[in-house]
Design a protein around this motif. Structure first.
Motif, short mmCIF file in Angstrom:
data_model
loop_
_atom_site.label_atom_id
_atom_site.label_comp_id
_atom_site.label_asym_id
_atom_site.label_seq_id
_atom_site.Cartn_x
_atom_site.Cartn_y
_atom_site.Cartn_z
N ILE A 180 48.62 -14.24 92.54
CA ILE A 180 48.72 -12.92 93.18
C ILE A 180 49.34 -11.93 92.20
O ILE A 180 48.84 -10.82 92.02
CB ILE A 180 49.58 -13.00 94.46
N GLY A 181 50.41 -12.40 91.55
CA GLY A 181 51.07 -11.55 90.57
C GLY A 181 50.11 -11.14 89.46
O GLY A 181 50.09 -10.01 89.01
N PHE A 182 49.29 -12.10 89.04
CA PHE A 182 48.36 -11.82 87.96
C PHE A 182 47.35 -10.75 88.36
O PHE A 182 47.08 -9.81 87.60
CB PHE A 182 47.63 -13.11 87.57
N VAL A 183 46.82 -10.88 89.56
CA VAL A 183 45.84 -9.89 90.02
C VAL A 183 46.48 -8.51 90.08
O VAL A 183 45.93 -7.52 89.59
CB VAL A 183 45.26 -10.31 91.39
N SER B 124 55.05 -7.07 89.62
CA SER B 124 54.18 -8.24 89.52
C SER B 124 54.72 -9.23 88.49
O SER B 124 54.45 -10.43 88.57
CB SER B 124 52.77 -7.81 89.14
N VAL B 125 55.48 -8.73 87.54
CA VAL B 125 56.02 -9.60 86.51
C VAL B 125 57.17 -10.43 87.06
O VAL B 125 57.49 -11.51 86.55
CB VAL B 125 56.48 -8.74 85.31
N LEU B 126 57.80 -9.93 88.13
CA LEU B 126 59.02 -10.57 88.64
C LEU B 126 58.81 -12.04 89.00
O LEU B 126 59.70 -12.87 88.76
CB LEU B 126 59.53 -9.80 89.85
N GLY B 127 57.65 -12.33 89.55
CA GLY B 127 57.39 -13.73 89.92
C GLY B 127 57.49 -14.64 88.70
O GLY B 127 58.10 -15.71 88.75
N LEU C 51 49.23 -2.30 96.47
CA LEU C 51 49.76 -3.10 95.37
C LEU C 51 51.25 -3.40 95.53
O LEU C 51 51.69 -4.53 95.33
CB LEU C 51 49.51 -2.41 94.03
N ILE C 52 52.03 -2.39 95.88
CA ILE C 52 53.48 -2.62 95.98
C ILE C 52 53.80 -3.60 97.11
O ILE C 52 54.56 -4.56 96.89
CB ILE C 52 54.23 -1.29 96.11
N LEU D 225 55.57 -7.14 96.41
CA LEU D 225 56.82 -7.54 97.07
C LEU D 225 56.63 -8.85 97.81
O LEU D 225 57.49 -9.75 97.77
CB LEU D 225 57.26 -6.44 98.04
N PHE D 226 55.49 -8.97 98.47
CA PHE D 226 55.19 -10.20 99.19
C PHE D 226 55.17 -11.39 98.22
O PHE D 226 55.70 -12.45 98.51
CB PHE D 226 53.84 -10.04 99.89
N ASN D 227 54.58 -11.12 97.04
CA ASN D 227 54.51 -12.17 96.03
C ASN D 227 55.90 -12.61 95.61
O ASN D 227 56.18 -13.81 95.46
CB ASN D 227 53.72 -11.65 94.83
N ILE D 228 56.81 -11.64 95.46
CA ILE D 228 58.18 -11.99 95.07
C ILE D 228 58.82 -12.87 96.13
O ILE D 228 59.40 -13.92 95.83
CB ILE D 228 59.01 -10.71 94.87
#
Lengths: 177, 120, 101, 330, 179, 367
Positions: free
Chosen positions: D201-204, D167-170, D312-313, D317-320
């Motif tokens: 999304i990443g934050f959630v 989630s941090v990757l974004g 979550l994963i 990944l979708f968020n990335i």
């Protein structure tokens, strides 16, 4: 002031301390009886090596070492130790016969001694401008190398990981039937 | 110098070790009573003598989660440099990473289909 | 610092790992020993990357690859071990004498 | 001004660093101690109670009294426990918790913060060592509840470590750096403002994974008192128990601080001094976690692991990919 | 998801609500008149009929008496074992003279078992502090004086502080007598 | 051939365990975290009430019944005096009957509230437990005013009740009803829709109708399976035939239904109280009862709908003032039988969810 022939700098002190940690942990690992204690010593080795990486200017690799070795792989080891050992059972007797143990030790000692001699007597061509650590973020350099020079290898890693995942799942799940 | 940052981290780590060691090893014996009795050192099991041994072999399921963790941890490690250099890498980097992720997602889906992710 | 101490450290770590891999009976400990040998190699890779005639990042990248492969190796190795353990109820190297269980 | 980046390491410098670190740690310990007080007060208020009110004015010294009490309690080592591991495990869990505090930029000046170029990864890497401390503590206790609790803890924490890292990757993609200080500075100039907006999304995902990492309600199964008594630290007493608790609360603070830094703009903010902004934002995140704690029942263990891997994963990944695509297109 | 948010809303709403905690040792709970606390015992009223000891389901009351000069039964000892007393009120119910009654004293913590054996004197002392006996007496006195219809206003003012207890005692007496 | 199937582990849950609601002990055999056998062990709170009763007069037994199901003592009081009255064929003053119904239904609400709170506490939510205690406190305070005790009421007497309601008490009850209804809505909002909670209780510990009957379950455990069985309707005792109320039934017989039935039943109880308040007559509260209560020789059994199921009292009398033999049908004890069956094959974490939903009170189980 010199330490084993090297000027005392923060680097030197750190190196020798880390080396001490690594080698003690390694020796513990070989001599301890309790497998869980071994896992702990293993963590020590991995963390020490991570420290060495940091000294060498490879902070990213160092953190990765902590993350994957000291974190993930050690936990995997601990889990498999828990899976295969009932704690109440005494550890299986002496590891190998004393004679064979000593013989192996001598053999390994000779090999390592030889390597050390070679290391000492080789004149390593060192560039006058040893890679200046951290003059640029190593992460960026690594990314550059990974995605330009080593693209194929990078994708292969992914393939290997997937294969390993699938293979390990197949092997470990066999009992379900 | 940049490496000073690591010295600072090292100081934190040293303090982190010193605090519990100081509290437990140095301060502890001075302040704490220590009268272990048999009843006190018995393993707690809801007020009864424990039946059997606790260290039994555990379900292989735990191992499988650890396995997935190792594999995906490695993946994250490769994702980070990519993310940092993302702006420099451009479309090519993006495609590379899509392939990389896709391969691993296949692994995840496989594990999913094999019901590794189920907790029965 | 110079290159030699790092190489020496790598060699000693490799030696410890080698000794373990040759003498230990518990398969998991053997695997651990192999990991230590890989770590020794990594030290050398990163040391060369730092001190080599033309210092560059390649050594570090290789160390990264090495770590990734090691992770995969451990995962599969331990899975095989579990499979073996399931069949033989033992994790002793000496019991590994067949190719298929 | 005292800065890490420019000066070489000298003896004086080193002493300055040590003093700085001690000061930071002293303040942080006080903060963490009052976090416990804050937790008890918030939860009490939400339950129509007063909460601690006996020790000192408004019960302000309650936490100190608790620490003192734990310090004076007997340190019992069960006869059947693996003594060495039992004694060492809480320390293994505690040290990384403390160390991660070194990289968080608390103020704009970040005088006593290590500005590592790999800050984010440093946090994630170290927090995985704590898992080892927990699982070893559970195993060493030789208690059934501890063992199951420790294993569950470990399985849960490793499962949620992955979405946490992803989630941090974004954020990293947007900031182009792993350095936490740089990330905060980037948020000052980013066209979307704080990264919570483009990275919602990443934050959630980050918050859910963080709560799970902390073994907080509703993910507190490993120490779910109703089944496993107290989980992995059932057998721990006195100050060793305190260190497990402290680990938990230090992480609670650390992860809230990390969320603030990564998504809420860290110390950025108008008018008020930067450290105050940081404190306000971190408190808000912490309050949210306590709020959850006062409201939620526990998740079911079989849904727990599945949730990390199946929901979550993929979302992370979708968020990335989404972030990647958007920054390519926009 | 919606349910979770609703729940969060509920807990957040409680944040500012009035707190219900009773600050116990400083603020004592207010008990209703019928509250069944630890007994009070007024020896003058006891006729040693032994009914309380007989009805007690746990046999925690033991008493003894003797005849005095006027051939009236006088109580000598009266002990209640509060280790086993279940405060069921049956003894009060059967007492024909209201010699034994219940007070609003409820604090019985002690450091040793012996302290739970309460004798006549303790029970008598208990009534001074917590008992309704005095209130009852005063109510009777007041009624008598009201009949005399002298200094009415002054009397009422004097008894005002006891006013809270008066109706209680009266109604309790009435219902108690019925059974 | 030994497989890598984990070894079995025998685990004591209780007697000193945070979630066994008293001193209940459950010996579970777990494989990994899966339960393969569960063996309830009871008796840690056994006080021999039935045996004690043989040496006690009927009036003296009443305070002992308070200690059976200590969260619903009014109902226990009633179960006993009802049997004695039935055996003696006594006429009860109407006001006493109404007062009994009011306190019993209020007690049922209090008991169900406690179940809701304690169950959610078992599932990890702490706040509901503290919320329900506020409303329960109000009920308990009402009881305190009418009978002088908060938990062990000893309120009922053979032939009526001990005390009439104090002045203003009925009005207080009347004020309490709308407040309680409002609070029920709040609890509903707080928990019933929570997805995490639902995922833990839906489809968990399902009891079928056939099983419920075969295991002789009663109360909400039975009704949650959809069987419309409530003694207040089936075999009306006292004046329950005068009130209009619904028998709450579930559909699936899972933990959620059991939880939800408690909720709905509270509302029905409030309805009954409301009706009783409307039509309560004046008059005496204790009928003509001989000073020494004797039951004609014979065997008598009556049962009422307790907070946890069919609460029956069986008395064998030889004509003396003490029972020759008394047997209590304690619903918790009977309902507990099905626990072992429900638990097998479940995960350890679900154990508490199932155990909690069966709703046992140890005072009643062990008697």
């Amino acid at each position: 002031m010199m330490l084993f022939g090297f000027p005392i700098t923060g680097e030197t002190v750190a190196f020798f301390m880390l080396a001490l940690i690594i080698i003690t942990s390694g020796v513990f690992l070989m001599t301890l009886r309790n497998v869980m204690h071994m896992a702990l010593a293993l963590g020590g080795v991995f963390l020490g090596v991570a420290g060495i990486f940091v000294i060498l200017g490879a902070d990213f690799v160092g953190v990765v070492q902590v993350m994957i070795y000291a974190g993930a792989i050690t936990i995997l080891m601990v889990f498999s130790l828990m899976l295969t050992h009932s704690g109440n059972k005494a550890e299986e007797g002496p590891e190998v016969g004393a004679v064979r143990g000593i013989a192996t030790f001598v053999g390994v000692a000779i090999v390592v001694g030889a390597i050390l001699l070679v290391i000492r007597h080789t004149s390593w061509p060192v560039s006058p401008t040893a890679m200046q650590p951290y003059h640029q973020s190593t992460v960026l350099l690594i990314a550059d190398a990974l995605f330009h020079t080593y693209t194929i290898q990078f994708e292969l890693v992914s393939a290997i990981l997937t294969t390993a995942l699938v293979g390990a799942v197949i092997i470990a799940r066999k009992e379900e039937q | 110098m940049y490496s000073n940052n690591f010295v600072f981290v090292l100081i934190f780590m040293a303090l982190g070790v010193l605090l519990p060691v100081g509290a437990l090893v140095v301060l502890g014996p001075l302040l704490r009573p220590n009268h272990p009795t048999r009843a006190k050192t018995t393993t707690y099991e809801s007020g009864l003598e424990p039946i059997g041994d606790a260290r039994i072999r555990f379900n292989v399921r735990y191992y499988l989660f650890a396995l997935l963790f190792v594999i995906f941890d490695v993946e994250i490690v490769f994702l980070y440099p990519w993310a940092v250099a993302y702006h420099a890498l451009g479309v090519f980097g993006f495609v590379e990473m899509v392939i990389f992720i896709a391969l691993l997602v296949i692994g995840l889906v496989y594990a999913w289909k094999k019901k590794v992710l189920e907790w029965k | 610092m110079a290159l030699q101490p790092f190489l020496a450290l790598g060699a000693i770590l490799f030696g410890i790992g080698l000794f373990g891999a040759l003498t230990k009976r518990n398969l998991i400990i053997v695997l651990i020993s192999i990991e230590m040998m890989l770590n020794a190699a990594n030290i050398n890779l990163v040391a060369f990357s730092h001190f080599a005639l033309k210092p560059n990042i390649d050594g570090q990248v290789y160390a990264l690859f090495n770590i990734a492969i090691a992770a995969a190796e451990v995962a599969v190795g331990l899975a095989i071990l579990l499979s073996f353990f399931r069949a033989r109820s033992s994790s002793d190297v000496r019991d590994v004498n067949l190719m298929k269980w | 001004m005292f800065s890490w980046q420019t000066q070489p390491l000298t003896g004086l410098n080193f002493i300055g660093m040590v003093i700085g670190a001690v000061v930071v740690l002293a303040i942080l310990l006080l903060v963490v101690m009052y976090l416990i007080f804050f937790l008890r007060k918030v939860v009490a208020w939400m339950q129509n109670r007063i909460g601690p009110n006996r020790v000192g004015p408004w019960g302000l010294f309650q936490s100190m009294a608790d620490v003192l009490k734990l310090l004076l309690k007997e340190d019992i080592v069960p006869a059947k426990a693996d003594r060495a591991l039992f004694l060492v495990a809480p320390i293994i869990a505690f040290v990384p918790a403390f160390t991660v505090l070194a990289v968080i930029p608390y103020t704009a000046g970040h005088i006593f913060t290590a500005g590592l170029n790999i800050g984010v990864l440093f946090y994630i890497a170290l927090s995985s060592i704590t898992i080892l401390g927990i699982v070893l503590g559970g195993w060493a206790s030789n208690n059934k509840y501890s063992l199951v609790g420790g294993l569950r803890s470990a399985a849960q924490m490793i499962s949620y470590e992955i979405p946490l890292g992803m989630s941090v990757l974004g954020v990293v993609m947007l900031a182009g750096s792993l350095n936490l200080t740089t990330i905060v500075q980037q948020q000052a100039t980013d066209r979307f403002g704080w990264y919570i907006i483009p990275q919602i999304i990443g934050f959630v995902v980050f918050m859910i994974a963080a709560v799970a990492e902390l073994n907080q309600t509703p993910f507190d199964l490993p120490e779910a008192e109703s089944e496993l008594v107290a989980g992995y630290f059932t057998e721990y007493t006195g100050f060793r128990f305190a260190f497990y608790m402290l680990t938990e609360f230090v992480y609670l603070f650390a992860i809230s601080a990390l969320a603030t830094t990564l998504f809420l703009g860290g110390w950025l903010g108008p008018w008020l001094p930067s450290w105050l902004w940081f404190a306000i934002k971190t408190s808000a995140v912490i309050f949210f976690m306590f709020w959850l704690r006062a409201t939620m029942p526990r998740l079911r263990v079989d849904k727990l692991m599945g949730f990390a891997w199946k929901v979550l994963i993929p979302v992370a990944l979708f968020n990335i990919l989404l972030t990647g695509l958007l920054s390519l297109l926009v | 998801m919606f349910g979770i948010l609703k729940g969060l809303g509920v807990t957040f709403g409680q944040l500012t609500k009035k707190k219900v905690t009773l600050q116990y040792p400083e603020v004592k709970p207010v008990w209703p008149e019928r509250f069944r606390g630890i007994h009070e015992f007024i020896p003058e009223l006891c006729i040693v009929c032994n009914q309380c000891a007989r009805i007690c389901p746990t046999s925690c009351i033991s008493l003894s008496g003797s005849r005095d000069a006027n051939k009236k039964m006088r109580i000598d000892t009266y002990d209640i074992n509060f280790e086993i007393c279940i405060l069921c009120d049956l003894c009060v119910e059967v007492c024909p003279t209201e010699a034994i009654r219940m007070t609003d004293q409820f604090e019985l913590a002690a450091y040793s078992r012996e302290e739970f054996y309460k004798d006549m004197h303790w029970l008598y002392d208990n009534h001074k502090e917590h008992g309704t006996y005095h209130a009852l007496q005063e109510a009777k006195e007041q009624a008598a004086k009201e009949q005399a219809a002298k200094e009415q206003a002054a009397k009422e003012a004097g008894a005002k502080e006891q006013a809270g207890r008066e109706p209680v005692a009266a109604s309790e007496a009435a219902t108690g007598g019925e059974t | 051939m030994e497989t890598l199937h984990s070894e079995e582990m025998i685990l004591n849950i209780g007697p000193q365990h945070p979630s066994t609601h008293g001193v209940f002990r459950l010996v579970v055999t777990i494989d990994g975290e899966q339960i393969v056998a569960a063996d309830p062990v009871v008796g840690y709170l056994h006080r021999g009430t039935e045996k004690l009763a043989e040496s006690l007069q009927y009036t003296q037994i009443i305070p002992y019944t308070d200690r059976l199901d200590y969260v619903a003592a009014m109902l226990n009081n009633y179960a006993l005096v009802h049997t004695v009255e039935y055996a003696m064929d006594l006429e009860i003053p109407e006001r006493a009957e109404y007062l009994r119904v009011i306190v019993m239904e209020l007690n049922r609400v209090a008991s169900h509230l406690l179940f809701v709170g304690a169950y959610l506490l078992d599932l990890g939510a702490m706040s509901p437990f503290l919320y329900v205690f506020q409303e329960r406190e109000m009920i308990v305070q009402l009881f305190n005013e009418i009978c002088g005790a908060r938990l062990t009421y000893n309120y009922m007497r053979v032939g009526g009740v001990k005390w009439d309601a104090p002045p203003g008490w009925l009005a207080k009850v009347r004020d309490f009803l709308p407040h309680m209804r409002e609070k029920l809505k709040m609890y509903d909002a707080l928990i019933s829709g929570n997805e995490i909670f639902l995922s833990r209780v839906r489809g968990m510990g399902v009891i079928t109708q056939e099983e419920a009957v075969a295991y002789s379950l009663s109360g909400i455990n039975l009704r949650s399976t959809g069987l419309r069985f409530d003694l207040r309707k089936k075999r009306p005792y006292g004046i329950y035939d005068k009130f209009a109320f619904d028998v709450v039934v579930g559909q699936n017989g899972d933990c959620f239904d059991r939880y939800w039935c408690h909720f709905l039943e509270m509302e029905q109880s409030l309805n009954i109280v409301e009706q009783a308040l409307e039509s309560i007559p004046d008059g005496p509260v204790l009928g003509k009862v001989p000073k020494l209560i004797r039951i004609p020789a014979g065997e008598y059994y009556t049962s009422i709908e307790g907070a946890r199921g069919e609460l029956g009292v069986y008395i064998v009398s030889d004509g003396k003032d003490k029972p020759y033999r008394m047997k209590l049908r304690r619903p918790s004890f009977v309902n507990l039988q099905i626990l072992s069956k429900l638990l097998i094959g479940q995960n350890m974490a679900n154990m508490i969810a199932i155990l909690g939903a069966v709703d046992i009170v140890l005072g009643e189980v062990d008697a």
